[in-house]
Scaffold this motif. Structure first.
Motif, PDB file in Angstrom:
ATOM      1  N   LYS A  70       0.831  -1.208   0.000  1.00 50.04           N
ATOM      2  CA  LYS A  70       0.000   0.000   0.000  1.00 50.04           C
ATOM      3  C   LYS A  70       0.864   1.255   0.000  1.00 50.04           C
ATOM      4  O   LYS A  70       0.603   2.196  -0.776  1.00 50.04           O
ATOM      5  N   ALA A  71       1.889   1.275   0.823  1.00 50.55           N
ATOM      6  CA  ALA A  71       2.773   2.445   0.876  1.00 50.55           C
ATOM      7  C   ALA A  71       3.509   2.641  -0.451  1.00 50.55           C
ATOM      8  O   ALA A  71       3.634   3.770  -0.967  1.00 50.55           O
ATOM      9  N   ILE A 110      -4.828   3.849 -10.503  1.00 52.94           N
ATOM     10  CA  ILE A 110      -6.268   3.707 -10.753  1.00 52.94           C
ATOM     11  C   ILE A 110      -6.584   2.319 -11.316  1.00 52.94           C
ATOM     12  O   ILE A 110      -7.549   1.661 -10.907  1.00 52.94           O
ATOM     13  N   ALA A 111      -5.736   1.878 -12.273  1.00 57.04           N
ATOM     14  CA  ALA A 111      -5.951   0.557 -12.854  1.00 57.04           C
ATOM     15  C   ALA A 111      -5.855  -0.526 -11.790  1.00 57.04           C
ATOM     16  O   ALA A 111      -6.634  -1.498 -11.795  1.00 57.04           O
ATOM     17  N   ARG A 112      -4.894  -0.379 -10.851  1.00 56.93           N
ATOM     18  CA  ARG A 112      -4.743  -1.379  -9.772  1.00 56.93           C
ATOM     19  C   ARG A 112      -5.986  -1.380  -8.876  1.00 56.93           C
ATOM     20  O   ARG A 112      -6.451  -2.454  -8.449  1.00 56.93           O
ATOM     21  N   ILE A 113      -6.540  -0.193  -8.576  1.00 61.53           N
ATOM     22  CA  ILE A 113      -7.729  -0.119  -7.724  1.00 61.53           C
ATOM     23  C   ILE A 113      -8.913  -0.796  -8.404  1.00 61.53           C
ATOM     24  O   ILE A 113      -9.676  -1.547  -7.771  1.00 61.53           O
ATOM     25  N   VAL A 114      -9.084  -0.537  -9.720  1.00 63.15           N
ATOM     26  CA  VAL A 114     -10.193  -1.146 -10.455  1.00 63.15           C
ATOM     27  C   VAL A 114     -10.050  -2.664 -10.471  1.00 63.15           C
ATOM     28  O   VAL A 114     -11.024  -3.414 -10.274  1.00 63.15           O
ATOM     29  N   TRP A 115      -8.830  -3.155 -10.692  1.00 59.60           N
ATOM     30  CA  TRP A 115      -8.591  -4.605 -10.683  1.00 59.60           C
ATOM     31  C   TRP A 115      -8.828  -5.198  -9.286  1.00 59.60           C
ATOM     32  O   TRP A 115      -9.393  -6.291  -9.145  1.00 59.60           O
ATOM     33  N   HIS A 116      -8.435  -4.423  -8.294  1.00 59.32           N
ATOM     34  CA  HIS A 116      -8.532  -4.875  -6.903  1.00 59.32           C
ATOM     35  C   HIS A 116      -9.978  -4.957  -6.434  1.00 59.32           C
ATOM     36  O   HIS A 116     -10.313  -5.723  -5.520  1.00 59.32           O
ATOM     37  N   GLY A 154      -9.799   2.949  -2.786  1.00 58.71           N
ATOM     38  CA  GLY A 154      -8.570   2.221  -2.431  1.00 58.71           C
ATOM     39  C   GLY A 154      -8.375   2.131  -0.935  1.00 58.71           C
ATOM     40  O   GLY A 154      -7.993   1.076  -0.406  1.00 58.71           O
ATOM     41  N   THR A 155      -8.645   3.230  -0.232  1.00 63.53           N
ATOM     42  CA  THR A 155      -8.465   3.232   1.225  1.00 63.53           C
ATOM     43  C   THR A 155      -9.462   2.286   1.898  1.00 63.53           C
ATOM     44  O   THR A 155      -9.116   1.547   2.828  1.00 63.53           O
ATOM     45  N   VAL A 156     -10.717   2.297   1.414  1.00 70.56           N
ATOM     46  CA  VAL A 156     -11.730   1.414   1.997  1.00 70.56           C
ATOM     47  C   VAL A 156     -11.341  -0.051   1.806  1.00 70.56           C
ATOM     48  O   VAL A 156     -11.426  -0.872   2.734  1.00 70.56           O
ATOM     49  N   MET A 157     -10.884  -0.397   0.589  1.00 69.44           N
ATOM     50  CA  MET A 157     -10.484  -1.792   0.341  1.00 69.44           C
ATOM     51  C   MET A 157      -9.287  -2.187   1.206  1.00 69.44           C
ATOM     52  O   MET A 157      -9.228  -3.310   1.733  1.00 69.44           O
ATOM     53  N   PHE A 158      -8.344  -1.268   1.362  1.00 71.58           N
ATOM     54  CA  PHE A 158      -7.174  -1.555   2.205  1.00 71.58           C
ATOM     55  C   PHE A 158      -7.597  -1.790   3.651  1.00 71.58           C
ATOM     56  O   PHE A 158      -7.165  -2.755   4.302  1.00 71.58           O
TER      57      PHE A 158
END
Length: 695
Positions: free
Chosen positions: A104-105, A117-123, A163-167
Motif C-alpha cells: 500500500k505504501a 487507478i488501474a490497480r484499484i479497479v482490478w482490486h 482504495g483506502t476502503v479496500m485496504f
C-alpha cells in the motif's frame, strides 16, 4: 544446551543460545521441553533473538544441570509437538500484515496515477463479485454493503476513497482471521490429550514408554477406562469405545480386530492391542479444531443471539443509507452510513469472548468444551457433588482390614488388589496402593473380571468365586453370608470408615476399611459458591445414611442423598432440572457418568476415570476445589463482558451512523473508525477476564 546467562534474578533467568538462529520447530521443541520439566513455572522461547526466559522453582544448580544436559535429539525423542504451531501461525500473519502495508505504501508513493487507478479497479473485482453473489442469493449481507460503497466511490471517480476502503477492509479481515485462528489454536492446545506415556507391547512384554518414542506400526495396549492415546487399528482383543467427544454418538461402539480407533476416545469395556497409524497427535488436534469451529450446538445462547442480531441489522444499515440519500441528496453521507455495520463486531467479538474465556480457563487447568457450558455455570443455582474423590481427597487410604472365616489379612489384601487394579476408582486405587506399601505382589490369577458399575467386581480365582464391592452388592445382590460365629465382630465394625466387602464362595472373608478424609477447602468453597449466587449444594453418596449425615454436617451442604446408584444420581439431577433449576454436577468416577451427562454442565475431576472426563462438559484439576469458584467467576465475568460488548457495539456504531448522516464524518473515516472499533472490541474480548467475585 549451549547458552549464556544474560540476566538473572531470584527464580528467573534469561539465557541466549550460542547459535546464530533457531527454527520455529526448534523453538517450539525447546519451549515444550522446558514446560514439561518439574521445576518450570513458566518458559518462553524467542526464536528471532535466540533468547530463553525461564521462571523456575527449586534448586538453581539442578536447573542449570538439566539445561546443560539438554540436546535437540533428546528433546525430539521425549517431546511430542502438535501438528500445528501457534508460533508458525503468528509468523504467517505478521508477514501478511507487513506485506500488505508495504504494498500500500509503495503504490501510493511511487506508482503513477493511471497505474494506481488501474490497480484499484482490478482490486475491486473480488469485492464486487462477493456483493453480486449476495444479490443473486437475495441476501442483504455485509459483503453487499462493502461492494456497493466501493462501486459508488469508483463511479464517482473517487479512487482514493475506494482504495483506502479496500485496504482497511483487507487489514480488518486479516486481523479478524488471525484473532479467531489464534484463539482456536490456543484452545485446541489446551484441550489436547497431553498423554506422556503408553504401554508399548514388545517381545519382552509390556513396557511403559514415552509417547514421543512411539512410531507408526508400534503396538500399544489400552485397557478399560483409559483414553486411547493415538489413532490406530485394533490388532488383538475386543472393546467398546465411547466416541461421544469426537462423533457425538451417545452409544458406545464395538471395535474388533481391524476396527479403527481414534485418539481421545475412551475404552468403556474390554482390552485391546492397537497398531499405531498416526503417532504425532496431529489428527487429534485437527479433530478438536474442527469440533470448535463446527459445533454449533456448543455455542452459548448469547453467541447465537449475537449472530442472529447481526444478520438482522444489516438490512437496516442499507435502508439507513437509502434514507440518508433521499433526505440529503448527498452521496457522501449515504456512503458514510454504508461504511458502518454492526455485523462484523457482533459476529466476531462474541465468539472470541467465549473462546478466550475457554482458553483462560485452560491456563488455570480448567477444560471447557463449549461456550454454552460456561453460560450454564454462570446461570447455575444448584450444584450437586459426588462424595468420594470429589468432596473427599482423591487418594483415600486403607485404614484397617478385618478378616473373617479364618482368612489371613495380607492374603485378602493381595486378592483384593489383584481385582481392583483394573478399575481406576479412588477406593480401588487405595487398595492397590496399600498392597504396594506392604510389598504384596498380586500377579494375574483370576479369570475374566466383570465390573458392575457402583456395585463391585465379580471374578473367579483358583476355581473359587470372588466378589468385592459395596454392602448392597455383596449381601443383597450376591446373597453372601456372614459367618454366624463372627456376627458380633461384624456388627462392631467402625462406622466412620468407607467399607469394601470381600466374599469368597458366598461367605464374607474380609472388610477393608478405607479412610476417606474430606478436602480441607471443601466447606469454604461451598461458602464462596453461595456468595457467588449458588443457592443449593447437594451431596450424593453410596455411603450409609448415618455416615452420609455425619459428612454432610461437616461440609454444611443443603441436602444429601445416601446409598445412591448411578441411575439414582442421574434421575435426581433430571428431577432438579424439571423443577426449573440450572444444575451443575461434579464427579470423578465411572459411576458419575450418567449424572454428568444429565446436568446442564457436568464437571469432572481431572484424575478421575477417563470416561468421566470425556463425558463431562468441563474438567477441573484435582488439586483444589477452589477451581470451581474460579470457574464460576470466569463464567460470570464472561457474561458481563458479552453484555458490555453489546452496549459498546450498538452505541459506537450507532454514533458513527449518526455522524455520517449529518456529514461530520466522511466515508473513509467512517470505515476506518468502524474497522478500528471492531478490532478493538475483538482484542478486548481476548484479554483476561477480571476476577470480580460477584455480579
Amino acid at each position: 544446551m549451549q547458552a549464556t546467562i544474560v540476566h538473572e534474578s531470584r527464580g528467573r533467568m534469561r539465557l541466549r543460545l550460542r547459535q546464530k538462529n533457531i527454527s520455529i520447530r526448534q523453538a517450539d521443541l525447546l519451549e515444550t521441553w522446558l514446560k514439561g520439566q518439574p521445576w518450570t513455572r513458566e518458559a518462553v522461547v524467542h526464536e528471532r533473538t535466540c533468547c530463553v526466559i525461564v521462571t523456575y522453582t527449586g534448586d538453581r544448580e539442578a536447573v542449570l544441570s538439566a539445561l546443560g544436559a539438554f540436546t535437540w535429539a533428546g528433546a525430539e525423542s521425549s517431546v511430542t509437538l502438535p501438528g500445528h504451531s501457534t508460533r508458525t501461525l503468528n509468523r504467517e500473519f505478521q508477514e501478511k500484515l507487513v506485506g500488505k502495508v508495504a504494498v500500500k505504501a509503495a503504490t501510493t508513493l511511487f506508482l503513477p496515477a493511471p497505474l494506481r487507478i488501474a490497480r484499484i479497479v482490478w482490486h475491486m473485482i473480488p469485492f464486487l463479485h462477493r456483493g453480486l453473489r449476495c444479490l443473486g442469493h437475495r441476501q442483504i449481507k455485509v459483503e453487499m454493503l462493502d461492494a456497493l460503497s466501493i462501486g459508488i466511490s469508483v463511479c464517482r471517480r473517487d479512487f482514493g476513497t475506494a482504495g483506502t476502503v479496500m485496504f482497511l477492509l483487507e487489514i480488518g479481515e486479516l486481523l479478524e482471521d488471525w484473532t479467531r485462528k489464534k484463539s482456536v489454536a490456543d484452545l485446541a492446545e489446551s484441550l489436547s490429550l497431553h498423554v506422556d506415556r503408553v504401554w508399548l507391547k514388545t517381545e519382552a512384554g509390556e513396557v511403559l514408554t514415552s509417547i514421543g518414542q512411539i512410531r507408526p506400526g508400534d503396538w500399544v495396549v489400552v485397557r478399560a477406562g483409559s483414553v486411547i492415546p493415538l489413532d490406530g487399528m485394533v490388532e488383538e482383543g475386543e472393546i467398546t469405545v465411547n466416541q461421544a467427544s469426537l462423533t457425538g454418538e451417545s452409544v458406545p461402539v464395538a471395535k474388533r480386530r481391524g476396527g479403527a480407533v481414534y485418539a481421545g476416545t475412551v475404552v468403556e469395556e474390554g482390552e485391546c492391542v492397537l497398531e499405531v497409524k498416526q503417532a504425532t497427535g496431529q489428527s487429534r488436534y485437527d479433530q478438536i479444531v474442527e469440533m470448535i469451529q463446527r459445533s454449533e450446538q456448543m455455542k452459548s445462547a448469547a453467541e447465537a443471539k449475537a449472530s442472529n442480531l447481526a444478520d438482522k441489522l444489516v438490512p437496516y444499515t442499507f435502508a439507513g443509507s437509502l434514507v440518508s440519500l433521499a433526505l440529503t441528496r448527498n452521496v457522501t453521507r449515504a456512503l458514510s452510513v454504508l461504511m458502518v455495520d454492526f455485523s462484523c463486531a457482533l459476529k466476531l467479538a462474541m465468539p472470541l469472548a467465549v473462546i478466550s474465556a475457554m482458553r483462560e480457563a485452560g491456563r488455570e487447568h480448567i477444560t471447557v468444551k463449549g461456550g454454552k457450558f460456561l453460560e450454564a455455570v454462570a446461570k447455575a443455582d444448584t450444584i450437586v457433588f459426588d462424595k468420594t474423590g470429589t468432596l473427599t481427597h482423591a487418594c483415600p487410604r486403607v485404614a484397617k482390614i478385618f478378616t473373617f472365616n479364618g482368612k489371613i489379612e495380607n492374603e485378602m489384601l493381595r486378592l483384593a488388589a489383584c481385582l481392583e487394579e483394573h478399575f481406576p476408582h479412588s477406593m480401588a486405587n487405595a487398595v492397590v496402593e496399600e498392597a504396594k506399601r506392604r510389598g504384596l505382589h498380586h500377579e494375574e490369577r483370576h479369570a475374566k473380571v466383570e465390573y458392575l458399575v457402583a456395585h463391585g467386581i465379580a471374578s473367579s480365582v483358583d476355581g473359587e468365586q470372588v466378589r468385592i464391592g459395596s454392602a448392597h452388592f455383596i449381601f443383597e445382590d450376591e446373597k453372601c453370608v456372614i459367618p454366624e460365629e463372627e456376627r458380633a465382630k461384624f456388627d462392631a465394625l467402625p462406622p466412620e470408615y468407607s467399607q469394601l466387602y470381600l466374599a469368597i464362595n458366598g461367605v464374607l472373608s474380609a472388610v477393608i476399611c478405607i479412610s476417606d478424609p474430606l478436602r480441607e477447602e471443601a466447606r469454604e468453597v461451598l461458602s464462596a459458591l453461595r456468595v457467588l449466587g449458588v443457592r443449593n449444594a447437594v451431596m450424593l453418596t453410596g455411603d450409609s445414611p448415618r455416615t452420609a449425615a455425619a459428612i454432610a454436617e461437616q461440609l454444611g451442604v443443603d441436602a444429601f442423598r445416601a446409598g445412591v446408584l448411578p441411575a439414582d444420581k442421574a434421575e435426581y439431577v433430571a428431577a432438579l432440572r424439571k423443577e426449573g433449576h440450572t444444575v451443575l454436577m461434579v464427579g470423578d468416577g465411572i459411576n458419575d457418568s450418567p449424572a454428568l451427562s444429565e446436568a446442564d454442565a457436568g464437571i469432572a475431576i481431572s484424575d478421575g476415570a477417563a470416561i468421566a472426563r470425556e463425558i463431562a462438559d468441563i474438567t477441573i484439576a484435582a488439586d483444589s476445589l477452589w477451581e470451581l469458584v474460579r470457574l464460576r467467576q470466569l463464567a460470570m465475568a464472561l457474561m458481563r463482558r458479552i453484555r458490555n460488548n453489546y452496549r459498546f457495539v450498538i452505541g459506537f456504531n450507532g454514533a458513527l451512523i449518526g455522524l455520517g448522516v449529518t456529514g461530520i464524518l466522511p466515508p473513509t473515516t467512517s470505515a476506518m473508525l468502524h474497522n478500528l472499533s471492531t478490532l478493538g472490541v475483538s482484542l478486548h474480548s481476548m484479554t483476561a477476564l477480571p476476577q470480580k467475585k460477584q455480579d
